[in-house]
Design a protein around this motif. Structure first.
Motif, PDB file in Angstrom:
ATOM      1  N   THR A  59       1.154  -1.042  -0.034  1.00 55.18           N
ATOM      2  CA  THR A  59      -0.059   0.088  -0.046  1.00 55.18           C
ATOM      3  C   THR A  59       0.820   1.242   0.083  1.00 55.18           C
ATOM      4  OG1 THR A  59      -1.814  -1.230   1.234  1.00 55.18           O
ATOM      5  CG2 THR A  59      -1.772   1.400   1.154  1.00 55.18           C
ATOM      6  N   ALA A  61       0.826   5.146   0.494  1.00 51.89           N
ATOM      7  CA  ALA A  61       0.071   6.020   1.192  1.00 51.89           C
ATOM      8  C   ALA A  61       0.608   7.698   0.746  1.00 51.89           C
ATOM      9  CB  ALA A  61      -0.050   6.025   2.806  1.00 51.89           C
ATOM     10  N   ALA A  86      -3.232   4.510  -1.402  1.00 49.88           N
ATOM     11  CA  ALA A  86      -4.393   4.868  -0.437  1.00 49.88           C
ATOM     12  C   ALA A  86      -4.154   6.349  -0.198  1.00 49.88           C
ATOM     13  CB  ALA A  86      -3.982   3.879   0.867  1.00 49.88           C
ATOM     14  N   THR A  88      -4.179   9.990   1.843  1.00 48.23           N
ATOM     15  CA  THR A  88      -4.144  10.319   3.231  1.00 48.23           C
ATOM     16  C   THR A  88      -3.567  11.948   3.040  1.00 48.23           C
ATOM     17  OG1 THR A  88      -3.572   9.594   5.496  1.00 48.23           O
ATOM     18  CG2 THR A  88      -1.796   9.415   3.556  1.00 48.23           C
ATOM     19  N   PRO A  94      -3.276   6.336   6.300  1.00 42.52           N
ATOM     20  CA  PRO A  94      -4.619   6.231   6.074  1.00 42.52           C
ATOM     21  C   PRO A  94      -5.819   5.909   7.156  1.00 42.52           C
ATOM     22  CG  PRO A  94      -3.098   4.804   4.610  1.00 42.52           C
ATOM     23  CD  PRO A  94      -2.301   5.439   5.709  1.00 42.52           C
ATOM     24  N   ASP A  97      -8.215   1.611   6.900  1.00 36.11           N
ATOM     25  CA  ASP A  97      -7.567   0.708   5.755  1.00 36.11           C
ATOM     26  C   ASP A  97      -7.741  -0.443   5.954  1.00 36.11           C
ATOM     27  OD1 ASP A  97      -5.334   0.077   4.250  1.00 36.11           O
ATOM     28  OD2 ASP A  97      -3.738   0.947   5.013  1.00 36.11           O
TER      29      ASP A  97
END
Length: 216
Positions: A59, A61, A86, A88, A94, A97
């Protein structure tokens, strides 16, 4: 967002803490084929692709405004099935999540833009997003780096340290606002007070500080 919350290309290739995180991913892959990683901020997505090449689910962010750029980089690298974006508000992780908790979190930039107390809250948030036994890899701008030259907070306790860089450093690094610079000892204290188990801290040749902590 201050552009200093993003990783420079040089930092992405040469940050020693990243190599430790990649080595940890390799070790975990031997026992678990579903290693999960959070990287923030995204930088140029190179670190994410290195994790993806090892088989990890990653992921990235970062600010919502970078989604199209980052997803384009991920697609060009050939890892759209292994890397997700993701959105943020950096430096916060995040919220809600679905990929959490993670085996590995790499947080490279942004902590110095928070006072110590808020930085501790952020580390506590990140630790909660780790699995038990998961590891946090952290990079922070150092008090004894070039940034610390004529820094007004240099002699202050880490609990009170919140000052602007010298005019010349503020111009050079485009950081006009107050920051909290860390020594290696300060980083150890931060991780300890955040409830983490500290595995390692180090200071780079350039005076920046790095740490590895595990959630227990």
């Amino acid at each position: 967002m201050n552009k200093n919350l993003q990783a420079s290309p040089w930092a992405e290739e040469n940050d020693p803490i990243q190599q430790l995180a990649l080595e940890e991913c390799v070790k975990r892959q031997r026992f678990d084929n579903a290693v999960s990683v959070l990287v923030m901020p995204a930088g140029g997505a190179k670190l994410a692709t290195r994790f993806a090449a090892l088989g990890a689910q990653v992921t990235l962010a970062d600010q919502a405004s970078r989604r199209q750029e980052i997803e384009g980089r991920v697609l060009a690298a050939g890892y759209p099935d292994h890397i997700r974006f993701a959105a943020t508000e950096l430096p916060a992780p995040p919220t809600q999540d679905d990929a959490a908790p993670y085996d590995i979190i790499v947080f490279r930039h942004g902590l110095c833009h928070l006072p110590y107390a808020r930085g501790k809250q952020l580390i506590q948030q990140l630790m909660q997003q780790l699995k038990i036994g998961g590891k946090l890899y952290l990079s922070i701008m150092g008090l004894h780096s070039e940034l610390g030259e004529d820094y007004a907070g240099r002699e202050q306790s880490i609990y009170e340290r919140w000052s602007k860089l010298s005019p010349s450093m503020a111009r050079k690094y485009e950081m006009p606002d107050a920051v909290c610079l860390y020594s290696e000892r300060d980083l150890f204290l931060l991780l300890l007070e955040s409830g983490a188990s500290v595995l390692r801290t180090l200071t780079t040749t350039w005076g920046n500080v790095k740490g590895v902590a595990v959630r227990v």
